[in-house]
Design an enzyme around this catalytic site. Structure first.
Site, PDB file in Angstrom:
ATOM      1  CG  HIS A  14     -20.359  13.146 -35.467  1.00  0.00           C
ATOM      2  ND1 HIS A  14     -20.386  12.144 -36.403  1.00  0.00           N
ATOM      3  CD2 HIS A  14     -20.107  12.534 -34.284  1.00  0.00           C
ATOM      4  CE1 HIS A  14     -20.167  10.981 -35.813  1.00  0.00           C
ATOM      5  NE2 HIS A  14     -19.988  11.186 -34.522  1.00  0.00           N
ATOM      6  NE  ARG A  41     -24.187   9.380 -37.220  1.00  0.00           N
ATOM      7  CZ  ARG A  41     -23.986  10.197 -36.200  1.00  0.00           C
ATOM      8  NH1 ARG A  41     -23.270   9.837 -35.181  1.00  0.00           N
ATOM      9  NH2 ARG A  41     -24.536  11.394 -36.175  1.00  0.00           N
TER      10      ARG A  41
END
Lengths: 190, 239
Positions: free
Chosen positions: B157, B154
């Site tokens: 974020h 990922r």
């Protein structure tokens, strides 16, 4: 329209970090008028497995059918100690439990003065695997007004029961969410 | 009869579909039946009302929740919450959560082999001001692996949850960082069909709010659904 809408993204598996602080399983503090109800249920995925990392958010009117919001201009009694927002995280069995009061009827789709809707709770569901939240409603069993509710009547008759809680032997209301399968819960777009 | 003032439907291709096979968890969780289209009523155009009284002034500082300072690159993130018509969304609650600088969440499910930080919880909240402005102080989160596909990572974020002014405006999204090479391989980002809508999820370097010799700043605006027509302003007529 001038600005491009921000896209939804999943809450992911660690949603509890963000949502637990403002977990609100008791929607109606002591002193709020109305019939007390306990709503319990479970969320199931397409394999019938319980969803243990889900979140249910609820939004509702008070027992007089008034939302604690400036856009609700209905002339009905507002209660200062009732916001109407609930939030529960599912447990290790995929279950949730919410206590609140049964909301009153609110104005229908055509606005003030139109035929009122059956009592209902607006629901948003969040979890890992949902790129955007699901929107649905909880209706109440044995409610005559369900028969001609403008929103329920948009739902194919065979699927309406997925939106109506069932009264259990102990008096609690049961409302399970099936994300997929033969009993798939009705989800809305609005 | 007084007409309601509904929110516009989400603009074409700005939102992901529920079912997006590259993100495997959607397969058993996305609805398979068509969504039932319903009109917006009071139940959808109203929503919980929050104010600055719902949060503490310090709730938006994720670096000051423990005895010591968290490890990592200190940063500010700020911006505005607006609707599609460019109108500020004031007094809306924003909840934000994130991994630590090593890419590890303070959560029992996270078994990534990266250090926990005893000085970092990774949760903050704030309420927008009258002009829709918000601001957080935190540390830059790390990227982390997940098991969606082979060698899946990922991109770094922040998670943002916004209530807006009605339930129809409710939004949970993620903010990414400019220049991250992981973005184009990320199923979450790529689930958004429109290229410009994907770019809207990427923050920008904010030199003006960068504090010399202290912390870099990023800018991130969030746009909620707008209404079709501006209702008649009646507030001025009230006594």
């Amino acid at each position: 329209m001038s600005l491009l809408l921000t896209a939804a993204q999943t809450v992911g598996p660690y949603v509890a970090i963000g949502f637990e602080k403002q977990s609100l399983p008791d929607v109606a503090p002591a002193g709020v008028a109305g019939e007390r109800v306990v709503i319990t249920g479970k969320i199931f995925d397409g394999d019938g497995q319980p969803v243990t990392d889900g979140v249910i958010e609820t939004w509702q009117a008070n027992s007089y059918g008034k939302y604690a919001h400036p856009d609700d201009t209905q002339e009905k009694l507002l209660e200062e100690n009732f916001r109407g927002f609930g939030r529960v995280l599912t447990d290790a069995q995929g279950g949730f439990r919410l206590t609140t009061i049964k909301p009153g009827k609110v104005a229908g789709p055509d606005g003030l003065g139109s035929k009122e809707q059956a009592p209902h709770i607006t629901v948003a569901i969040f979890m890992r695997g949902l790129l955007k939240h699901l929107m649905t409603r909880i209706y109440f069993p044995g409610e005559a007004a369900n028969a001609d509710d403008a929103v329920l009547n948009r739902v194919p008759a065979a699927r309406r029961a997925t939106l109506i809680a069932r009264k259990a032997a102990d008096g609690t209301l049961q409302w399970d969410v099936y994300l997929q399968g033969p009993n798939e819960t009705v989800f809305f777009d609005y | 009869m007084s007409h309601l003032n509904p929110y516009r439907k989400s603009y074409f291709d700005t939102q992901p579909d529920y079912r997006y096979p590259p993100y495997r968890s959607t397969l058993k969780r996305a609805p398979t039946q068509p969504l039932v289209q319903i009109p917006q009523t009071l139940s959808e155009i109203t929503g919980p009302v929050f104010s600055a009284r719902d949060v503490k002034d310090t709730d938006n500082d994720l670096t000051a929740q423990h005895a010591g300072a968290p490890i990592g690159e200190r940063m500010f993130v700020s911006g505005r919450v607006l609707d599609e018509n460019g109108r500020p969304v004031p007094n809306t609650l924003i909840e934000m959560w994130q991994a630590n600088a090593a890419g590890r969440y303070k959560h029992i499910v996270d078994d990534h082999d990266a250090p926990m930080d005893p000085n970092f919880t990774g949760f903050g909240r704030t309420v927008t001001d009258a002009n829709g402005h918000y601001r957080f102080k935190t540390i830059k989160p790390g990227a982390y692996p997940w098991r969606n596909h082979y060698n899946a990572w990922r991109p770094a974020h922040l998670h943002f949850s916004l209530f807006g002014q009605g339930f129809a405006q409710r939004l949970v999204t993620q903010m990414y960082f400019p220049g991250d090479p992981l973005l184009e391989f990320d199923p979450m980002v790529m689930s958004v069909p429109d290229e410009r809508a994907r770019q809207r999820l990427v923050s920008s370097f904010d030199w003006e709010n960068t504090v010399p010799e202290y912390a870099i700043a990023y800018h991130f605006d969030m746009i909620l659904r707008g209404r079709d027509a501006t209702p008649m302003e009646t507030k001025g007529n009230k006594k």
